[in-house]
Scaffold this motif. Sequence first.
Motif, PDB file in Angstrom:
ATOM      1  N   SER A   1       0.827  -1.210   0.000  1.00 51.89           N
ATOM      2  CA  SER A   1       0.000   0.000   0.000  1.00 51.89           C
ATOM      3  C   SER A   1       0.863   1.262   0.000  1.00 51.89           C
ATOM      4  CB  SER A   1      -0.943   0.001   1.213  1.00 51.89           C
ATOM      5  OG  SER A   1      -0.213  -0.041   2.427  1.00 51.89           O
TER       6      SER A   1
ATOM      7  N   TYR B   1      -7.609   4.192  -2.090  1.00 45.67           N
ATOM      8  CA  TYR B   1      -6.153   4.370  -2.080  1.00 45.67           C
ATOM      9  C   TYR B   1      -5.750   5.620  -2.849  1.00 45.67           C
ATOM     10  CZ  TYR B   1      -5.469   0.048   0.370  1.00 45.67           C
ATOM     11  OH  TYR B   1      -5.483  -0.918   1.344  1.00 45.67           O
TER      12      TYR B   1
ATOM     13  N   GLY C   1      -1.456   3.646   4.871  1.00 48.05           N
ATOM     14  CA  GLY C   1      -1.828   2.398   4.227  1.00 48.05           C
ATOM     15  C   GLY C   1      -1.939   1.259   5.221  1.00 48.05           C
TER      16      GLY C   1
ATOM     17  N   ARG D   1      -5.273  -0.772   5.861  1.00 45.62           N
ATOM     18  CA  ARG D   1      -5.237  -2.226   5.658  1.00 45.62           C
ATOM     19  C   ARG D   1      -5.692  -2.950   6.920  1.00 45.62           C
ATOM     20  NH1 ARG D   1      -5.047  -4.410   0.576  1.00 45.62           N
ATOM     21  NH2 ARG D   1      -3.260  -3.710  -0.621  1.00 45.62           N
TER      22      ARG D   1
END
Length: 506
Positions: free
Chosen positions: A165, A397, A414, A418
């Motif tokens: 990410s 994202y 990220g 996540r």
Amino acid sequence: MAEFDAAPPNTRAGGNDDNLRVKEVGNPSHNADEFDMVAYQNEVPLWKRIHQHSLTQMFLMSIQAFCGPAMADAIAGLGGGGLATPQTSNIATSINYACLAITCLFGGPIVNRLGTKWALVLGAMSFPIRGASYYCNSKFGIQWFLIFGAFITGTGSGCWYVAESGTIMSIAPSGARGKYLALWIVARNLGQLIGGAINLSKNHQAGAKGGVTPDTYIAFLIIESLAFPFAWLISPLHNVVRSDGTKVRVAEKLSTKAEFKLIKVTMTSKLILLSALWAVWSFFYSGTWSTYLGTYFSTRARALSSLISPFFCIIGCFGLGFILDMKSLSQRRRAQLGLFTVLILNTGVYIWTIIMQTKFNKHSPGKIDWVDKLYPSAFLPYFFVQTTGPLSQSYMYWLLSSFATDAQANVRNGAAFRCLEAVGQAISYGMNTQIKTSPLIGFCVTFGLMAAAMGPMILLVNSTPNEIPADVLDKEEHERELEDHQNQQKPVGEKDEDVNFSVNRV
């Protein structure tokens, strides 16, 4: 409308709203400002420039996503992992995502200390365990390996997901982030297409019952193993050169203690708090729709479904990518348009699915095969959710990267996102282990989560800066360096006159 487009006064890109971005500790690296593209092209060999190019790196990330997470999605797309009963698979998958959530929670500090490349290498080592555990369960009935493998793959995948990410949000040039992210999300869904082709080739006989053949998992295992060598080819972020001639803004490394302190700052930031429900919802659909497929479709119908489901995703993701990269609109306006598109499409699919499930509750269809008249109307909701689900992930994202101040901030944000995604997946699959009669409850909960996420997301989207903070900070530092350089070139007397002139003006 002009006022609606303008960013709020306290949320300018790289501005002073500490709740919208993680506070930086330490001085940022100025490698992006000092980068000389002409010298780079003259001094660095062509093969190395190609390797360090942002598009090459995104391709390498996409290949890993195809080999790892996509194969996991392909197994889930078989309906209950392709096993004769979906409950065991749902338990293992729930454990996998619980471990993934815990790893992602602490993954930001770990990945920022290790570096994204080594985190990807370590994570890729765990991918083949998933295919191996499903093979052993299908071939020999070893269920403990399926459960134990879920712990290992959850931990390893969590490390990989955090590095992934941060990388995908950092390496894309600002004017092409939508298309870069579309490439990545399509690669993930192409894995399900390949998995479906493998599954269909081995399970195409009419009247087949139970789970898919054990050999199907051997093919998945081989593909999952290929992620490891490609992880070694990833270049560290500070070496990546974007297609627009810029480099990734990388801050100086912090101590491990300082990194762990930033976990609380990140998790309580306005950016993460406002996107938390969206993160939980964004993958929540996977558990319920996987159970839906395993409950109502024959083995070969499930195989065909997993093959053709990703096709429309390619069109949808690149379509959203073009919307998010439209240069004629401000970044904030593109964020609003993207949110509207994702919500409308998901709402339509959820309503359709709930209607179909209500009919199934009244009159059970049994196991639907692809030759049955009911197959198209029953399958299409699953087909479209395989597009609308990835759209919501790709969009988020893109939005997160719109607030980034540097690569490390992308890793932390990220990791937090996540973590929340994995929590949603763990709850979804765990909930479906208890649902043995109808997935309707799961569909309604998923729809309710999306509705609850809309309010906070609208607030977040309306505060999107019109430029990426990292880009603005690079410009400001570059201008200061140019100004300092010009002042150094001036004679001393001329500098004094400039100072006196400024004082007189004040």
